[in-house]
Design a protein around this motif. Sequence first.
Motif, PDB file in Angstrom:
ATOM      1  N   HIS A 246      -2.625 -11.206  -7.478  1.00 51.55           N
ATOM      2  CA  HIS A 246      -3.391 -10.170  -8.171  1.00 51.55           C
ATOM      3  C   HIS A 246      -2.812  -8.793  -7.831  1.00 51.55           C
ATOM      4  O   HIS A 246      -2.565  -8.493  -6.665  1.00 51.55           O
ATOM      5  CB  HIS A 246      -4.855 -10.238  -7.737  1.00 51.55           C
ATOM      6  CG  HIS A 246      -5.798  -9.569  -8.685  1.00 51.55           C
ATOM      7  ND1 HIS A 246      -5.839  -8.201  -8.846  1.00 51.55           N
ATOM      8  CD2 HIS A 246      -6.720 -10.082  -9.549  1.00 51.55           C
ATOM      9  CE1 HIS A 246      -6.752  -7.895  -9.740  1.00 51.55           C
ATOM     10  NE2 HIS A 246      -7.297  -9.014 -10.193  1.00 51.55           N
ATOM     11  N   PRO A 247      -2.588  -7.937  -8.818  1.00 52.75           N
ATOM     12  CA  PRO A 247      -1.969  -6.626  -8.544  1.00 52.75           C
ATOM     13  C   PRO A 247      -2.837  -5.697  -7.694  1.00 52.75           C
ATOM     14  O   PRO A 247      -2.309  -4.746  -7.105  1.00 52.75           O
ATOM     15  CB  PRO A 247      -1.744  -6.042  -9.946  1.00 52.75           C
ATOM     16  CG  PRO A 247      -2.701  -6.772 -10.832  1.00 52.75           C
ATOM     17  CD  PRO A 247      -2.816  -8.143 -10.264  1.00 52.75           C
ATOM     18  N   LEU A 248      -4.140  -5.946  -7.623  1.00 54.79           N
ATOM     19  CA  LEU A 248      -5.034  -5.057  -6.864  1.00 54.79           C
ATOM     20  C   LEU A 248      -5.388  -5.641  -5.497  1.00 54.79           C
ATOM     21  O   LEU A 248      -6.329  -5.174  -4.849  1.00 54.79           O
ATOM     22  CB  LEU A 248      -6.328  -4.814  -7.651  1.00 54.79           C
ATOM     23  CG  LEU A 248      -6.175  -4.137  -9.020  1.00 54.79           C
ATOM     24  CD1 LEU A 248      -7.543  -4.017  -9.699  1.00 54.79           C
ATOM     25  CD2 LEU A 248      -5.538  -2.768  -8.876  1.00 54.79           C
ATOM     26  N   HIS A 249      -4.636  -6.623  -5.015  1.00 52.00           N
ATOM     27  CA  HIS A 249      -5.090  -7.350  -3.829  1.00 52.00           C
ATOM     28  C   HIS A 249      -5.198  -6.478  -2.580  1.00 52.00           C
ATOM     29  O   HIS A 249      -6.145  -6.604  -1.816  1.00 52.00           O
ATOM     30  CB  HIS A 249      -4.181  -8.552  -3.560  1.00 52.00           C
ATOM     31  CG  HIS A 249      -2.824  -8.225  -3.019  1.00 52.00           C
ATOM     32  ND1 HIS A 249      -1.784  -7.798  -3.817  1.00 52.00           N
ATOM     33  CD2 HIS A 249      -2.335  -8.278  -1.762  1.00 52.00           C
ATOM     34  CE1 HIS A 249      -0.719  -7.608  -3.080  1.00 52.00           C
ATOM     35  NE2 HIS A 249      -1.015  -7.876  -1.837  1.00 52.00           N
ATOM     36  N   GLU A 250      -4.265  -5.576  -2.364  1.00 43.70           N
ATOM     37  CA  GLU A 250      -4.310  -4.758  -1.148  1.00 43.70           C
ATOM     38  C   GLU A 250      -5.502  -3.799  -1.172  1.00 43.70           C
ATOM     39  O   GLU A 250      -6.211  -3.648  -0.176  1.00 43.70           O
ATOM     40  CB  GLU A 250      -2.997  -3.997  -0.971  1.00 43.70           C
ATOM     41  CG  GLU A 250      -1.812  -4.898  -0.654  1.00 43.70           C
ATOM     42  CD  GLU A 250      -0.542  -4.116  -0.408  1.00 43.70           C
ATOM     43  OE1 GLU A 250      -0.565  -2.869  -0.588  1.00 43.70           O
ATOM     44  OE2 GLU A 250       0.471  -4.736  -0.044  1.00 43.70           O
ATOM     45  N   GLU A 251      -5.727  -3.178  -2.302  1.00 41.14           N
ATOM     46  CA  GLU A 251      -6.831  -2.230  -2.435  1.00 41.14           C
ATOM     47  C   GLU A 251      -8.188  -2.912  -2.250  1.00 41.14           C
ATOM     48  O   GLU A 251      -9.049  -2.451  -1.496  1.00 41.14           O
ATOM     49  CB  GLU A 251      -6.747  -1.585  -3.821  1.00 41.14           C
ATOM     50  CG  GLU A 251      -7.902  -0.693  -4.201  1.00 41.14           C
ATOM     51  CD  GLU A 251      -7.789  -0.234  -5.644  1.00 41.14           C
ATOM     52  OE1 GLU A 251      -8.839  -0.106  -6.308  1.00 41.14           O
ATOM     53  OE2 GLU A 251      -6.651  -0.021  -6.124  1.00 41.14           O
ATOM     54  N   VAL A 252      -8.372  -4.034  -2.931  1.00 42.39           N
ATOM     55  CA  VAL A 252      -9.656  -4.728  -2.868  1.00 42.39           C
ATOM     56  C   VAL A 252      -9.830  -5.420  -1.517  1.00 42.39           C
ATOM     57  O   VAL A 252     -10.940  -5.456  -0.971  1.00 42.39           O
ATOM     58  CB  VAL A 252      -9.789  -5.730  -4.030  1.00 42.39           C
ATOM     59  CG1 VAL A 252     -11.122  -6.459  -3.962  1.00 42.39           C
ATOM     60  CG2 VAL A 252      -9.641  -5.004  -5.364  1.00 42.39           C
ATOM     61  N   ALA A 253      -8.741  -5.936  -0.951  1.00 43.93           N
ATOM     62  CA  ALA A 253      -8.827  -6.566   0.370  1.00 43.93           C
ATOM     63  C   ALA A 253      -9.247  -5.559   1.435  1.00 43.93           C
ATOM     64  O   ALA A 253      -9.990  -5.900   2.366  1.00 43.93           O
ATOM     65  CB  ALA A 253      -7.495  -7.201   0.741  1.00 43.93           C
TER      66      ALA A 253
END
Length: 356
Positions: free
Chosen positions: A22-29
């Motif tokens: 998922h392209p947003l994984h770091e932000e959401v994690a």
Amino acid sequence: MAQKYLHIPDIMATWPWPRRIHPLHEEVAAESSAWLKSFAPFTPESQHAFDKCNFGLLAALAYPDASRETLRTSIDLMDLFFVIDEYTDFEQAPAVKKIVDMLLDAVHNPQKPRPAGEPILGEMMREWSERCLPTATPEAVGHFLKSFTDYLEAVVAQAEDRGSGAVRSIDSFIKIRRENNGGRPSLFPSELHLSIPDEVFYHPYVVEMQNCIVDMITTINDILSYNREQATHTDDYNLLTVVMRELGTDLDGAMAWVVDLHHGIAARFVEGLDHVPSFGPEVDAQLQEYLQNIANWPRCVDSWSFEAGRYFGERGVEYQRTRRVPLLQKSKRDVQYHCEEVQVHLIEHLAQPTPA
């Protein structure tokens, strides 16, 4: 001479679903990690080890196309499952039963304040349920509540086996492992937005396809987690150990047996996709989407196991290339773990590998 290395075949080499993230994984994690840490579930040292496991990566690999909201739900759920795992792995059955009763009360009654002095797992479960379950369809919620209950009941059964010293057969182990590995409720985000009726979701065909994915999660996980688990005295519930014990084989022999099992299961799933029964155009489209979503999971587990730090520390990518892992010596066993005193092991802090 005792075996000194674990040899890991590339059992995912022919799996048709590639690694995607998922392209947003770091932000959401990062948001999910802040939520988890707000409960202070571990000591600073254990929280550091837990962070290295990178469960946000696991969810992002499992659900590369999910909405942002669903990704957050997924990451929080992965964190919850692994905190539950850490809290229950060393507890006796009566204590595990109390934790399970608390979790079931929290998931079914998210509007109910948790009692003062209760372990933080209750409030974590309540908050997740209050925030995340309303975003799902009624059908998906019902399926999750059943699979989550089955999972927790199997965790109690595992604790009872641990306390009694019970030895399960391979067949018995595989059946209970389908529930206590957390795989089935982890599929919940795959259908969070879908309305698959019970008569379809629990149709023998669909159940068999689910079982294939959950059993593949077991084979992959038990191969890749074996070194950590044998070093931390938790490998009694690992398929490699069960096979060695029942068939009287060594680690390489057990590995070959589990790999053959894995390939047979994978073939059944892929072949099954060509024979999906029809339940009507609207349901058929949703079921096809669901099956494609859950097909990500075997690749997800394999990739995460090497890329995160839970099983191989900083050397996962190296071991993914060489397929040769030095076996760790067993750590000193501490049976006093409970609640906030739970110790999450950092691979680098376990005993050094045995010399060549």
